[in-house]
Design an enzyme around this catalytic site. Structure first.
Site, short mmCIF file in Angstrom:
data_model
loop_
_atom_site.label_atom_id
_atom_site.label_comp_id
_atom_site.label_asym_id
_atom_site.label_seq_id
_atom_site.Cartn_x
_atom_site.Cartn_y
_atom_site.Cartn_z
N GLY A 57 41.02 47.23 35.84
CA GLY A 57 41.65 48.33 36.57
C GLY A 57 42.75 47.84 37.49
N ARG A 65 41.68 46.80 29.45
CA ARG A 65 40.29 46.36 29.61
C ARG A 65 39.79 45.63 28.36
NH1 ARG A 65 38.04 48.33 34.22
NH2 ARG A 65 38.95 50.19 35.17
N ASP A 73 35.44 41.56 38.23
CA ASP A 73 34.29 40.87 37.68
C ASP A 73 34.33 40.78 36.15
OD1 ASP A 73 33.92 43.57 37.39
OD2 ASP A 73 31.86 43.61 38.11
N THR A 123 39.87 43.56 43.05
CA THR A 123 39.13 44.77 42.74
C THR A 123 38.99 45.57 44.01
OG1 THR A 123 36.98 45.73 42.14
CG2 THR A 123 36.95 43.48 42.94
N ASP A 135 36.64 47.39 44.71
CA ASP A 135 35.22 47.42 45.09
C ASP A 135 34.80 46.25 45.97
OD1 ASP A 135 34.70 49.78 43.71
OD2 ASP A 135 34.21 48.73 41.86
N ASP A 166 33.51 43.41 45.17
CA ASP A 166 32.16 42.97 44.79
C ASP A 166 32.14 41.66 44.00
OD1 ASP A 166 33.35 43.98 42.53
OD2 ASP A 166 31.65 45.21 41.91
N ARG A 175 31.33 51.85 41.39
CA ARG A 175 30.39 51.96 40.26
C ARG A 175 29.04 51.35 40.60
NH1 ARG A 175 31.25 53.05 35.18
NH2 ARG A 175 33.52 52.95 35.51
#
Length: 347
Positions: free
Chosen positions: A12, A73, A104, A126, A128, A130, A172
């Site tokens: 993304g 992706r 990731d 990212t 996120d 994470d 997510r």
């Protein structure tokens, strides 16, 4: 002959990618490399879709969102023929090493590709935040800024109409955007995938606010939470992306209807969606991306491959991709508990 390095962005998009590309190109040129841009992630390597990157071609892109190289992706390790094609393309182009910018999934693929003998260095990005092995990833600060601004704007209309405002944000498996922006924006409830909270608990908390005279509430919810009533919901293959990730149908809307039904309080839902990915990066993300881009080229120059550069205690450090992809970075329950201390009414 001038040595060549390739750079690609996968997964993304997020703000700050162009700043990282710019840093790779300019620091690469300074170290004597010719830099080749690989378009549309791993897919571009498989299809030999590349462009030369020069000082001129990256001029002025530091403030632009998205990625000038495009992204996809595509997972290169799903098909052994793709790996063979990647090796052939790299050999044909004379590229001796790759800089892979991704989250990731992209970094996991990068690790597997590196085990097959392709020299590369990873850069974590990212929204996120994470990725294990770094305190922060490119794109997170900008996403949190956007969500915080949305919360600030929702506060005024929520207070004016005495409503509950539900804000659904990306996340997510990680609720770091929801948690950070929820704290910064003064949200009254913050719901994240890492911490299970029942509808009864949420309703008790919001009811307590209204009994205390606070006639509005802001609820921030990460898209990936699994509420008890829908935890067993299966996702058809047609409702997944090319990597098998679930395409979410809107936990915010579900939550909004439930709150209005149970509490009898007018509730409105806002889903930010891809707004969180777009736009100009914050100053922090521009500086972070620049530092990581330079560090990645330093690792290439030193011949230290199969690693990811990241931030550890505000210092740039390299971590083996093997250790990065074998662990995940979720929210510490203690961190969530601290956020609850300053949110809403405690019951």
């Amino acid at each position: 002959m001038t040595a060549k390095i390739g750079v690609l962005t996968g997964g993304g998009d997020c703000s700050g990618l162009n700043a990282a590309i710019r840093a790779v190109v300019r620091s690469g040129i300074a170290k004597g490399y010719q830099v080749i841009g690989i378009q549309n992630g791993w897919q571009g390597l498989i299809r030999s879709d590349t462009i030369p990157l020069t000082d001129h071609s990256v001029s002025g892109i530091i403030s632009r969102g998205g990625t000038i190289l495009g992204t996809s992706r595509t997972d290169p390790v799903k098909n052994s023929a793709d790996i063979s094609e990647i090796k052939r393309v790299l050999e044909d182009l004379g590229i001796s090493a790759l800089v892979v910018i991704g989250g990731d999934g992209t970094l996991r693929a990068a690790h597997e590709v590196s085990l097959l003998g392709i020299p590369l260095v990873g850069i974590p990005k990212t929204i996120d935040n994470d990725v294990f092995g770094t305190d922060i990833t490119i794109g997170f600060d900008t996403a949190v800024f956007i969500v915080t601004e949305a919360i600030d704007r929702l506060h005024t209309t929520a207070e004016s109409h005495h409503r509950i405002m539900v804000l659904e944000v990306m996340g997510r498996r990680s609720g770091r955007i929801a948690l950070a922006a929820g704290i910064a924006g003064g949200a009254d409830e913050i719901l994240v995938p890492e911490v299970q909270v029942s509808m009864d608990e949420i309703c008790r908390s919001l009811n307590a606010r209204y009994r205390a005279g606070k006639k509005f509430s802001i609820v921030v919810v990460a898209e990936g939470i699994r509420h008890e009533d829908i935890a067993s919901t299966s996702v058809p293959e047609g409702d997944r992306d090319e990597c098998g990730h679930e395409k979410f149908v809107g936990i915010g809307n579900y939550l909004g209807k439930e709150l209005e039904c149970r509490l009898g309080i007018e509730t409105r839902v806002t889903v930010l969606g891809h707004v969180q990915r777009g736009g100009s990066p914050t100053a922090y993300d521009r500086v972070l991306a620049t530092r990581l881009g330079i560090a990645a080229v330093d690792q290439v120059f030193a011949g230290n491959f199969g690693c990811m550069v990241g931030v550890q205690g505000n210092r740039i450090a390299a971590a083996p991709l093997e250790s990065v992809v074998q662990q995940s970075k979720g929210i510490d329950p203690a961190e969530y508990a601290r956020a609850k201390l300053v949110a809403g009414i405690h019951v």
